[in-house]
Design an enzyme around this catalytic site. Structure first.
Site, mmCIF file in Angstrom:
data_model
loop_
_atom_site.group_PDB
_atom_site.id
_atom_site.type_symbol
_atom_site.label_atom_id
_atom_site.label_comp_id
_atom_site.label_asym_id
_atom_site.label_seq_id
_atom_site.Cartn_x
_atom_site.Cartn_y
_atom_site.Cartn_z
ATOM 1 N N ILE A 1 36.605 0.993 -2.530
ATOM 2 C CA ILE A 1 37.312 0.064 -3.045
ATOM 3 C C ILE A 1 38.652 0.692 -3.389
ATOM 4 C CG2 ILE A 1 36.421 0.421 -5.470
ATOM 5 C CD1 ILE A 1 36.802 -2.502 -6.093
ATOM 6 N N LEU A 2 39.806 -0.132 -3.104
ATOM 7 C CA LEU A 2 41.205 0.559 -3.189
ATOM 8 C C LEU A 2 42.026 -0.786 -3.474
ATOM 9 C CD1 LEU A 2 43.250 2.957 -3.381
ATOM 10 C CD2 LEU A 2 43.334 2.624 -0.783
ATOM 11 N N VAL A 3 42.711 -0.331 -4.783
ATOM 12 C CA VAL A 3 44.177 -1.190 -4.930
ATOM 13 C C VAL A 3 45.074 -0.569 -4.302
ATOM 14 C CG1 VAL A 3 45.346 -2.728 -6.497
ATOM 15 C CG2 VAL A 3 42.642 -2.551 -6.783
ATOM 16 N N LYS A 54 46.909 -3.354 -12.976
ATOM 17 C CA LYS A 54 47.298 -4.775 -13.219
ATOM 18 C C LYS A 54 45.902 -5.737 -13.120
ATOM 19 C CE LYS A 54 51.621 -4.036 -10.925
ATOM 20 N NZ LYS A 54 52.575 -4.117 -12.139
ATOM 21 N N GLY A 55 44.742 -5.141 -13.098
ATOM 22 C CA GLY A 55 43.677 -5.945 -13.153
ATOM 23 C C GLY A 55 43.139 -6.330 -11.878
ATOM 24 N N GLU A 98 28.533 3.301 -4.621
ATOM 25 C CA GLU A 98 28.224 4.562 -4.005
ATOM 26 C C GLU A 98 29.011 5.636 -4.647
ATOM 27 O OE1 GLU A 98 28.183 6.912 0.502
ATOM 28 O OE2 GLU A 98 28.374 4.515 0.303
#
Length: 460
Positions: free
Chosen positions: A248-250, A257-258, A282
Site C-alpha cells: 500500500i502506498l500513498v 491527509k488521511g 503482510e
C-alpha cells in the site's frame, strides 16, 4: 535520459598533471548523495526549483553490493518522475570519467533496474507525455470497478485528524484481470523507491487486485492517482477466501491527509461485504500498523459484545495486585469473542489481540492509577511470546550436527537434566534477557499509548 559532459577549460594542463601525478583508487560516490528524484504533474514543473522532491528508502541498493557509483567526477543525476503517466527522465551531468580501478558504472543500466521501460531516453519525448498520456489514469479507471465509500473515522500517521469529509471527487476503484499488469508495471518504480523491503508482485497471477484512490482534476476530465493498494486473494479450505494486503502506498504529495486510511477502510468494507474469512496485512511497517490499529480499535469500540468481554478483565486489573500473584493472570479475550470479531469485522486473531490490549488501556481510567497492573499484564504477555510457556522448566539445549544436506540448518534438541553448566549459562544470560524484555515492554507500551491517545482524541 540525457547526459552532459563538462570538459576542462585547460586540457594541456590536465595532460601535464596526469603525467606527473599518481593515480588514486576510486572511492566512488554513494547513489544517495548524487541522485535526486522529483515527482512532477506537469511539464512546467520539470526543471522548476519548486518541484516536489521525494525521499527514496535507499537508492544505494540499486548500485552494486556497496551502493556506490564509480568512474565519475562531479556527477549529478536528476530524475523527473511523472505523476500523470509515471514515465521518468534522467538528466545526467558530470565533469569527466576515468577508470580508477573499479571501472565506470553503467548508469543507464542501473537506472533501468528501477524505472525499466518507464525511463524515457529524450527529454522532449518525456515532456510530451504530459499531453499525450494525460488520460492514462482515467483510461485505467474506465475499466475498473467503483467501490462504495464508507464514513472515514480513522486517523492517519502523524496528522492530528483524518479527513472529516472526503471530497466528492475522490473515489476508490478496483482493478483486476489483465489491467493489473499494465497498471502495476507503471507503479513498480514507486514501490521500489518508497516501500521499504518491497518486491514487485507477480502480475501474471490472476489473484492479485489493485485498489486505486483517484481524484478528478478540476481542469478538464483528467484523473490523478493519489494512492494504491495491492491485495491478494488466498483460497481457504474448503470454500472460503482470505484477503492479504501485500503493498500500500500513498504518493508523497498526498501523505498525512488521511488517504491511506480511506484505502484501508474500503478494504475492510470489501472483506465484510464479500464475507471473506479475514483480512491480513503482510509485514506492515510501523506507520501502517499504527493507522490500521487506530481504525480497528474504533470499529471494535462500537461492539457491545467487546465491552461485555472487557468488564471482568478491567475489574480484575482495578481490584487486584498482579505483581503479587504467583501465576500470570488471564487477561486475554475469550475465544468466542476472537471468533465473533473475525466473522463480523474480518479482523484476524493476531491483530485483534493487539487491539485488545489497547481496548483494556482505554477502559482503565485514569490509566495512571492502574499502570503498574497494566504494565504487568503486558510484561507477562511479552514474556510468554518471547520465551515461551516452558521457559521455567527443564532447560533445552541445541547441538549442531553437521550433515551432507545443510550443515548450517542441522541440529538436535534435548532437555538437560540438572546440568550445572546449563544453570550457570542461564544465570549469566538472565540479566541480558531481562533487559531485552524490559525494552520490548517499554516499546509496546509506547505503541499502545500512541494509538489510545489518537483514538480517544477522535472519540471526544
Amino acid at each position: 535520459m540525457g547526459t552532459k559532459h563538462h570538459t576542462s577549460s585547460d586540457p594541456i594542463s590536465d595532460k601535464k598533471r596526469r603525467r606527473v601525478g599518481f593515480s588514486k583508487t576510486d572511492a566512488g560516490i554513494e547513489a544517495n548523495e548524487c541522485i535526486k528524484i522529483y515527482l512532477v504533474s506537469s511539464k512546467d514543473e520539470v526543471d522548476s526549483p519548486n518541484s516536489f522532491q521525494i525521499e527514496p528508502i535507499d537508492l544505494n541498493q540499486f548500485f552494486g553490493d556497496d551502493g556506490k557509483i564509480y568512474g565519475y567526477q562531479g556527477l549529478k543525476v536528476t530524475v523527473w518522475l511523472s505523476s500523470i503517466s509515471f514515465h521518468a527522465y534522467a538528466d545526467i551531468s558530470f565533469e569527466s570519467t576515468s577508470d580508477g580501478g573499479k571501472g565506470v558504472t553503467d548508469l543507464k543500466s542501473s537506472l533501468q533496474n528501477i524505472f525499466a521501460e518507464n525511463l524515457v531516453e529524450k527529454k522532449d519525448d518525456f515532456l510530451r507525455t504530459f499531453a499525450t498520456e494525460c488520460h492514462y489514469v482515467k483510461s485505467i479507471a474506465s475499466g475498473a470497478e467503483a467501490l462504495p465509500r464508507t464514513p472515514s473515522n480513522g486517523c492517519s500517521g502523524n496528522s492530528d485528524c483524518h479527513l472529516k469529509e472526503e471530497p466528492a471527487d475522490v473515489e476508490v476503484l478496483r482493478v483486476s484481470g489483465i489491467m493489473v499488469g499494465h497498471l502495476y508495471s507503471r507503479l513498480v518504480p514507486l514501490v521500489l523507491l518508497l516501500v521499504d523491503g518491497s518486491n514487485p508482485i507477480d502480475v501474471t497471477d490472476p489473484k492479485w487486485e489493485i485498489y486505486i484512490l483517484v481524484r478528478k482534476v478540476q481542469e478538464g476530465s483528467c484523473m490523478k492517482l493519489l494512492g494504491f493498494a495491492a491485495v491478494y486473494r488466498f483460497h481457504r479450505y474448503p470454500d472460503n477466501m482470505r484477503l492479504r494486503l501485500g503493498q500500500i502506498l500513498v504518493l508523497p504529495p498526498y501523505q498525512r491527509k488521511g488517504y491511506g486510511c480511506s484505502l484501508l477502510e474500503v478494504l475492510n468494507s470489501v472483506a465484510i461485504s464479500e464475507n471473506v474469512y479475514d483480512l491480513t496485512v503482510e509485514e506492515p511497517e510501523d506507520s501502517l500498523q499504527h493507522v490500521r490499529t487506530c481504525i480497528d480499535v474504533k470499529r471494535l469500540i462500537a461492539l457491545d459484545s467487546i465491552h461485555r468481554a472487557l468488564n471482568p478483565v478491567v475489574s480484575q486489573l482495578k481490584q487486584e495486585n498482579l505483581s503479587k500473584k504467583s501465576q500470570p493472570c488471564q487477561c486475554g479475550p475469550p475465544g468466542s469473542i476472537i471468533e465473533d470479531v473475525r466473522k463480523s469485522l474480518k479482523i484476524n486473531k493476531k491483530q485483534f489481540l493487539q487491539c485488545w490490549e489497547i481496548l483494556v488501556y482505554l477502559r482503565l481510567d485514569p490509566i495512571e492509577k492502574y499502570m503498574e497492573n497494566y504494565k504487568t499484564m503486558i510484561s507477562n504477555r511479552v514474556k510468554a511470546d518471547v520465551i515461551g510457556k516452558e521457559s521455567d522448566g527443564a532447560g533445552k539445549r541445541l547441538i549442531d550436527i553437521p550433515t551432507e544436506f545443510d550443515p548450517e540448518m542441522s541440529f538436535a534438541m534435548f532437555k538437560s537434566q540438572g546440568d550445572d553448566a546449563t544453570a550457570i549459562e542461564k544465570d549469566d544470560n538472565q540479566t541480558n534477557q531481562d533487559e531485552q524484555l524490559r525494552q520490548l515492554v517499554d516499546e509496546r507500551l509506547k505503541q499502545i499509548k500512541s494509538v489510545a491517545e489518537k483514538v480517544a482524541a477522535h472519540h471526544v
